[in-house]
Design an enzyme around this catalytic site. Structure first.
Site, PDB file in Angstrom:
ATOM      1  N   GLN A 245      -2.965 -16.500  19.995  1.00  0.00           N
ATOM      2  CA  GLN A 245      -3.928 -16.597  21.504  1.00  0.00           C
ATOM      3  C   GLN A 245      -4.735 -15.387  21.654  1.00  0.00           C
ATOM      4  O   GLN A 245      -6.005 -15.539  22.357  1.00  0.00           O
ATOM      5  CB  GLN A 245      -3.365 -16.593  22.575  1.00  0.00           C
ATOM      6  CG  GLN A 245      -2.813 -18.470  22.651  1.00  0.00           C
ATOM      7  CD  GLN A 245      -3.413 -19.128  22.881  1.00  0.00           C
ATOM      8  OE1 GLN A 245      -4.531 -19.280  22.414  1.00  0.00           O
ATOM      9  NE2 GLN A 245      -2.845 -20.611  21.772  1.00  0.00           N
TER      10      GLN A 245
ATOM     11  N   ASP B  71       3.229 -11.862  19.106  1.00  0.00           N
ATOM     12  CA  ASP B  71       2.733 -13.465  19.136  1.00  0.00           C
ATOM     13  C   ASP B  71       1.121 -12.760  19.334  1.00  0.00           C
ATOM     14  O   ASP B  71       0.722 -13.332  20.923  1.00  0.00           O
ATOM     15  CB  ASP B  71       3.294 -14.354  19.863  1.00  0.00           C
ATOM     16  CG  ASP B  71       2.753 -15.766  20.133  1.00  0.00           C
ATOM     17  OD1 ASP B  71       1.750 -15.805  19.573  1.00  0.00           O
ATOM     18  OD2 ASP B  71       3.073 -16.864  20.082  1.00  0.00           O
TER      19      ASP B  71
ATOM     20  N   CYS C 206       3.940 -26.803  24.771  1.00  0.00           N
ATOM     21  CA  CYS C 206       4.850 -26.232  23.648  1.00  0.00           C
ATOM     22  C   CYS C 206       5.044 -24.758  24.964  1.00  0.00           C
ATOM     23  O   CYS C 206       5.925 -23.846  23.746  1.00  0.00           O
ATOM     24  CB  CYS C 206       4.104 -25.416  22.577  1.00  0.00           C
ATOM     25  SG  CYS C 206       4.019 -27.388  21.122  1.00  0.00           S
TER      26      CYS C 206
ATOM     27  N   LYS D 137      -6.512 -20.992  15.180  1.00  0.00           N
ATOM     28  CA  LYS D 137      -7.436 -20.964  15.955  1.00  0.00           C
ATOM     29  C   LYS D 137      -8.276 -19.294  16.497  1.00  0.00           C
ATOM     30  O   LYS D 137      -9.017 -19.329  17.096  1.00  0.00           O
ATOM     31  CB  LYS D 137      -6.012 -20.070  17.078  1.00  0.00           C
ATOM     32  CG  LYS D 137      -5.247 -21.058  16.874  1.00  0.00           C
ATOM     33  CD  LYS D 137      -4.249 -21.013  17.638  1.00  0.00           C
ATOM     34  CE  LYS D 137      -2.709 -21.226  18.047  1.00  0.00           C
ATOM     35  NZ  LYS D 137      -2.617 -23.151  18.783  1.00  0.00           N
TER      36      LYS D 137
ATOM     37  N   HIS E 265       5.378 -19.748  24.087  1.00  0.00           N
ATOM     38  CA  HIS E 265       5.561 -20.875  23.252  1.00  0.00           C
ATOM     39  C   HIS E 265       6.924 -21.054  22.703  1.00  0.00           C
ATOM     40  O   HIS E 265       7.806 -19.872  22.418  1.00  0.00           O
ATOM     41  CB  HIS E 265       4.227 -20.368  22.607  1.00  0.00           C
ATOM     42  CG  HIS E 265       4.168 -21.939  21.097  1.00  0.00           C
ATOM     43  ND1 HIS E 265       4.502 -22.422  20.488  1.00  0.00           N
ATOM     44  CD2 HIS E 265       2.622 -22.133  21.193  1.00  0.00           C
ATOM     45  CE1 HIS E 265       3.796 -23.541  19.983  1.00  0.00           C
ATOM     46  NE2 HIS E 265       2.757 -23.526  20.497  1.00  0.00           N
TER      47      HIS E 265
END
Lengths: 136, 424
Positions: free
Chosen positions: B213, B210, B375, B236, B133
């Protein structure tokens, strides 16, 4: 469903999308500009041949993007092919949305206005003559 | 054993949870029940999270960390209780390792600025991947520009998996940090996080995950992963926007200079100098997002009740069904690995119909998906497409909703089928 005329995927718009007017390279182009909508990635490039009196003898476009961005570009090129640049200067964003016809949400108005923005810039963007950029 | 018990263990019924989400009862364009498949962008919130927000503002709200009065104490207790919930949820060793941020972007920028500026020199290498991303690309590009460090990237296979055999060549003495998404926000690819972290440590690099997700959808244990940093976003995972978490190993965080300067992050301030405060306050300058942090705690309680293993299993079923359903629609191409190698994210393109038009036409059926580059422009460039359509699931999505997506895609092809030309 939207009322007739407001429908986004109406035949007039789909026709421009699938069989665009003057999609390609402009022979002997004098002016060129390219821009993109950074959020969605739609791209439009306009190539113009403008004569000494400011008449756009030819306009062509290229691009990649959604039905709205590409159909709008085709409509715009068709409208101004052979016309004077002063008419482009007077042609407002509202005029462009009206030319497109179908009602658009604010997010998708950006798709429609991309080609309008590119044409407005292209008439002030002469192709760099070889060597001139190197001086001074 | 009564048959009902085995059934309840084996099958996961999203209807048990959908009733907690008021927005999932909405209808779109007059009569279309909402089919919300834009969870990778942001999930929805259950009543329990919404009630936490209202309860804090109605009964317990004051600024934190400075008041003597009862409300300040209430707010303090709840804010710090949320930190403890995050710590336990991630399996972190200490509360000092849990920094509240504005989101994943805020967390990664904090590390790039504070750890990066202090530790990187010209010629050092930052290893990323091709599937990141923008929030895990741009902060490192900025760091490279400030320090003269060099960016390198783990390449992808054509089916969207990380080419781990490239690590041999990419990792070396110059590698100072490896930063990667545990799950790709476009392809759904699940990175072999543990292995990448181990390989990074072998060459003396630190590893940042990261988790935007991954954390909402699969169990995360930072101790087991042995990652040095992990960033996530509250919105999220059922929480509010404006709140995120940066996990960092205590010794790394302690050695880093503070990020933003201001109140709360200091020990002493004089007219011409200051000394920074202790962790985690050192990285929480200014009034923090108090209510969102408390609500994130409520979201974590809710997720723990559902169970991360159950969530992952159910989303796998949705993904498998989505591959089946979309595979039957002529002209659809799914990007990314096979369902068993990815999370609940299915990105696809359709022949002759641009992604934005697909999304627009699906919206008419009440189906919310995302279209664009999500993104991740370099990832799209890698596969030679400018935009994809992304359906992304959460535990409250149903197999019927996935079927609806397939039916709607079948129908929208009719819009673009060959027509009689109108005179131009």
């Amino acid at each position: 469903m939207a009322a007739p005329g407001e429908e986004l995927y109406q035949d007039r718009i789909l026709d421009h999308y699938e069989e665009p007017y003057h999609r390609g390279d402009c022979p002997d182009c004098t002016h060129v500009h390219k821009d993109a909508n950074p959020l969605c990635g739609d791209v439009i490039r306009m190539e113009l041949r403008i004569d000494d009196r400011g008449t756009m003898k030819e306009i062509y476009f290229k691009g990649d993007g959604c039905c709205i961005s590409q159909a709008a570009a085709s409509m715009l090129v068709e409208k101004f092919d052979g016309r004077h640049i002063d008419e482009v200067k007077k042609f407002t964003a509202e005029d462009m949305l009206e030319l497109f016809g179908a009602r658009l949400t604010p997010n998708r108005q950006k798709c429609c206005l991309l080609s309008w923005r590119v044409l407005q810039a292209a008439i002030f963007s002469p192709v760099e003559v070889k060597g001139i950029g190197d001086r001074g | 054993m009564p048959p009902g018990i085995l059934r309840s263990v084996m099958s996961f019924d999203p209807e048990n949870y959908r009733k907690d989400f008021p927005i999932l009862g909405r209808v779109i364009h007059g009569d279309r029940p909402l089919v919300y498949l834009d969870n990778a962008a942001s999930t929805q919130r259950p009543r329990q999270v919404l009630e936490s927000i209202v309860d804090t503002y109605e009964n317990h709200y004051a600024n934190v960390h400075r008041g003597i009065h009862q409300l300040a104490q209430d707010a303090d207790d709840r804010y710090e209780a949320a930190r403890e919930k995050v710590r336990a949820f991630l399996g972190a060793a200490a509360l000092e390792e849990i920094i509240f941020t504005s989101g994943t972007t805020g967390g990664i920028n904090l590390v790039a600025r504070c750890w990066g500026d202090a530790n990187l020199r010209e010629g050092d290498e930052i290893l990323l991947t091709e599937m990141e991303h923008h929030s895990n690309l741009v902060p490192w590009q900025q760091l490279a520009a400030r320090t003269g460090a060099v960016l390198r990237h783990i390449p992808l296979t054509d089916d969207g998996r990380l080419q781990l055999d490239a690590l041999e060549e990419l990792l070396g003495k110059k590698t100072k940090i490896v930063a990667f998404a545990a799950v790709s926000n476009v392809l759904g690819t699940i990175a072999p996080a543990k292995e990448i972290i181990r390989r990074a440590h072998e060459v003396g690099a630190v590893a940042l995950v990261d988790g935007a997700q991954s954390v909402p959808h699969q169990k995360t244990d930072v101790a087991e992963l042995d990652c040095d940093f992990l960033a996530l976003s509250g919105h999220k995972m059922l929480g509010p926007t404006g709140i995120g978490v940066l996990y960092g190993k205590r010794e790394l965080l302690a050695a880093m200079p503070p990020f933003l300067g201001g109140g709360s992050m200091i020990k002493e301030v004089h007219l011409d100098h200051f000394s920074p405060g202790e962790l985690p306050g050192k990285f929480e300058a200014g009034t923090p997002p108090i209510v969102p942090a408390i609500a994130l705690g409520a979201a974590i309680d809710y997720l723990a009740g559902v169970g991360l293993e159950a969530i992952q299993r159910h989303e796998r079923q949705l993904t498998i069904r989505a591959h089946e359903v979309l595979g039957r629609v002529a002209g659809v191409r799914i990007w990314g690995p096979a369902p068993e190698r990815k999370a609940g994210i299915v990105s696809f393109t359709m022949d002759r119909i641009h992604a934005h038009d697909v999304a627009q036409l699906l919206d008419r059926q009440g189906i919310a998906v995302r279209a664009g580059h999500h993104c991740a422009m370099p990832l799209h460039a890698r596969f030679g497409v400018s935009a994809t359509v992304r359906a992304s699931f959460y535990f409250y999505n149903t197999l019927e909703e996935v079927e609806k997506l397939g039916e709607a895609l079948e129908q929208l092809k009719d819009v673009f089928r060959p027509r009689k030309k109108v005179a131009k």
